[in-house]
Design an enzyme around this catalytic site. Sequence first.
Site, short mmCIF file in Angstrom:
data_model
loop_
_atom_site.label_atom_id
_atom_site.label_comp_id
_atom_site.label_asym_id
_atom_site.label_seq_id
_atom_site.Cartn_x
_atom_site.Cartn_y
_atom_site.Cartn_z
N ILE A 169 40.63 44.27 38.70
CA ILE A 169 39.65 45.12 38.01
C ILE A 169 39.40 44.58 36.61
CG2 ILE A 169 39.13 47.46 37.23
CD1 ILE A 169 41.35 48.44 39.05
N ASP A 227 39.05 55.79 40.98
CA ASP A 227 38.55 55.37 39.68
C ASP A 227 39.79 55.32 38.79
OD1 ASP A 227 37.69 55.34 37.02
OD2 ASP A 227 35.90 56.52 37.42
N SER A 281 33.88 39.46 47.04
CA SER A 281 34.71 39.60 45.85
C SER A 281 36.06 38.95 46.06
CB SER A 281 34.88 41.07 45.47
OG SER A 281 35.62 41.76 46.47
N LYS A 313 41.49 39.31 28.72
CA LYS A 313 42.29 38.63 29.75
C LYS A 313 43.58 38.07 29.16
CE LYS A 313 39.77 39.06 33.52
NZ LYS A 313 40.25 39.83 34.68
N TYR A 352 32.08 33.70 27.47
CA TYR A 352 33.04 34.65 28.05
C TYR A 352 33.33 35.77 27.07
CZ TYR A 352 36.70 36.02 31.32
OH TYR A 352 37.47 36.70 32.23
#
Length: 257
Positions: free
Chosen positions: A96, A68, A23, A166, A159
């Site tokens: 995230i 979380d 990642s 974003k 997307y």
Amino acid sequence: MLPENELLKGKKGLIVGIAKAQSIAAGCAMAFKASGAELCITYQNDKARKHVEPVANAAGADMLLPLDVTDHAQTDAVFSEIEKNWGKLDFLLHSIAFCPQDDLHGRVIDCSQHGFGLAMDVSVHSLIRLANRAEPLMQNGGTILTVSYHGAEKVVDHYNVMGPVKAALEATTRYLSVELGPKNIRVNALSPGPLQTRAASGIDHFDTLIDDAKTRAPLHRLTTIDEVGAMAACLVTDFARSVSSNTAYIDGGHHVV
């Protein structure tokens, strides 16, 4: 991978969003480690821990804690541990993003209210919550980084709703940078090109994005997580002490074509 150096020696950072060894956040963790930083790494739940713990061990993390970001009690616990063990925080990496699959794979106009709200909360407002908690621990200044994508600026096929999400994340980055600037806290976004990560694989027709990046980017290759990590480490160092409110593209130039 970055060669070992001491550019971040003495700096302490929180990394939120490692999914597995491949990642983006994992690449950043290893770059921070190579530069001498001390790290606190979080994992989302017990299922995720088995993927995150090897990265934390490889990065020599001082702390590995559950988080979380929708659980306010867990957020409180993470920052309490940081304050107790370190008494300060020099940098925060927020990596995230989430959207329910049905909403992610559908048109923006068909996105459900629930899906849109959840995507905005986990992907954007969580940055605000973490920055709010980090601010008091950055008494001597600091750096906050988040991870965006070119779809925030241009419409990218498939997307879908993550484009508006974003875009909101990048706008939030700019507003936070202005609000925190007087405290010498810099806020920037990283914008890598398409990467073969587990999170990216959830995007419909992702192979098309990969092929397009290889074909059209001026460097004609994909970015690596090590290269994203190198940029992240650079932005945390004093070499970037005047860099704030920016979106740093690490995409081989793909965003200009």
